[in-house]
Design an enzyme around this catalytic site. Sequence first.
Site, mmCIF file in Angstrom:
data_model
loop_
_atom_site.group_PDB
_atom_site.id
_atom_site.type_symbol
_atom_site.label_atom_id
_atom_site.label_comp_id
_atom_site.label_asym_id
_atom_site.label_seq_id
_atom_site.Cartn_x
_atom_site.Cartn_y
_atom_site.Cartn_z
ATOM 1 N N TYR A 31 18.930 -53.282 2.020
ATOM 2 C CA TYR A 31 18.206 -54.220 3.706
ATOM 3 C C TYR A 31 18.642 -55.802 3.704
ATOM 4 C CZ TYR A 31 14.389 -56.205 6.472
ATOM 5 O OH TYR A 31 13.875 -56.496 7.633
ATOM 6 N N SER B 78 15.139 -61.747 8.011
ATOM 7 C CA SER B 78 14.146 -61.386 7.634
ATOM 8 C C SER B 78 14.064 -62.064 6.266
ATOM 9 C CB SER B 78 14.109 -59.786 6.652
ATOM 10 O OG SER B 78 13.543 -60.013 5.377
#
Length: 335
Positions: A160, A133
Amino acid sequence: MAHPAPILVTGAAGFVGQAVASRLLARGEQVIGLDNFNAYYDVALKEARVAQVAADPRFTMVRGDVADAGLVAGLVAEHGIRRIAHLAAQAGVRYSIDHPLTYGHANLQGHLSVLEAARHAPGGCAHLVYASSSSVYGDRPLTGQGFREDDPCVAPVSLYAATKRSCELMSQSYATLYGLPQSGLRFFTVYGPWGRPDMAYFGFTRKILAGETIDVFGEGRMARDFTFIDDIVDGVVGVLDRPPQAGGHRLLNIGDNQPVGLMEMIAALEAELGVRAARRMLPMQPGDVTATFADISAIQQLTGYRPQVRLAEGLKRFVLWYRDYHGIAAPAAVA
């Protein structure tokens, strides 16, 4: 470029996973899909995605948890899998604030489960491609320079992001220890038809059509490198077809290289919907970053990757899908 052995696609009921599985099937591959269909967002949407490919005899859907190491290893061994697109994860920056243990299970344990299965693949793993990501870059100001893969990634602002960076480090260790060829793809704000309801453009569409006020975080000053789903799939499949040498582990940005301000995105969405949104301006939420901007020169050099769909066109395609999926008629044309 089809091969006899099937490809394992984890997260096959997810936005990117289903789209990648569909592309692979279209070119004649066999695909084993794995997904636990969790309730992070509407499970009916996940079921509807899978229904798009379920009739293909070359597709097998396995319902199970990617963190179940025995299950994943069994699938790899049973089907002679040598290529894996590991796209399963617990997504969402904000959700990680309140549900941290979910991220440890799905992202950390899930990634380790896939690494172990690939390491012990009976025929050897030819290539493991996995989703990382852009959040690993942390909160950075938007400049004329895109984020580069060799930039420091040492200050995650959400759990995250921390789990995604941890997965990259785990993969590096497996490449070093076991010669496992891998490519980690740092996704930049994927959007489009069949997308995730928790994403801003999706939620804005729902609220605008319902006449509700949209919450604009960061006072509208944020910017994102919005990347259309078809372009993302081009990149994922292009990288999957080009494994590094044994022991190689590379990290590649996969984005649009054209960051767009949040207010500009909202204006484009309003234009497509034909409705002016009522807006509530709010400060940034914990875990959010100010901007994302992908330098995509590395993936371009490797695969010839060239994003084709600009934001206005991508939002047009999304809105058409959204109206069709929800049975919402388009507004009557003005005479």
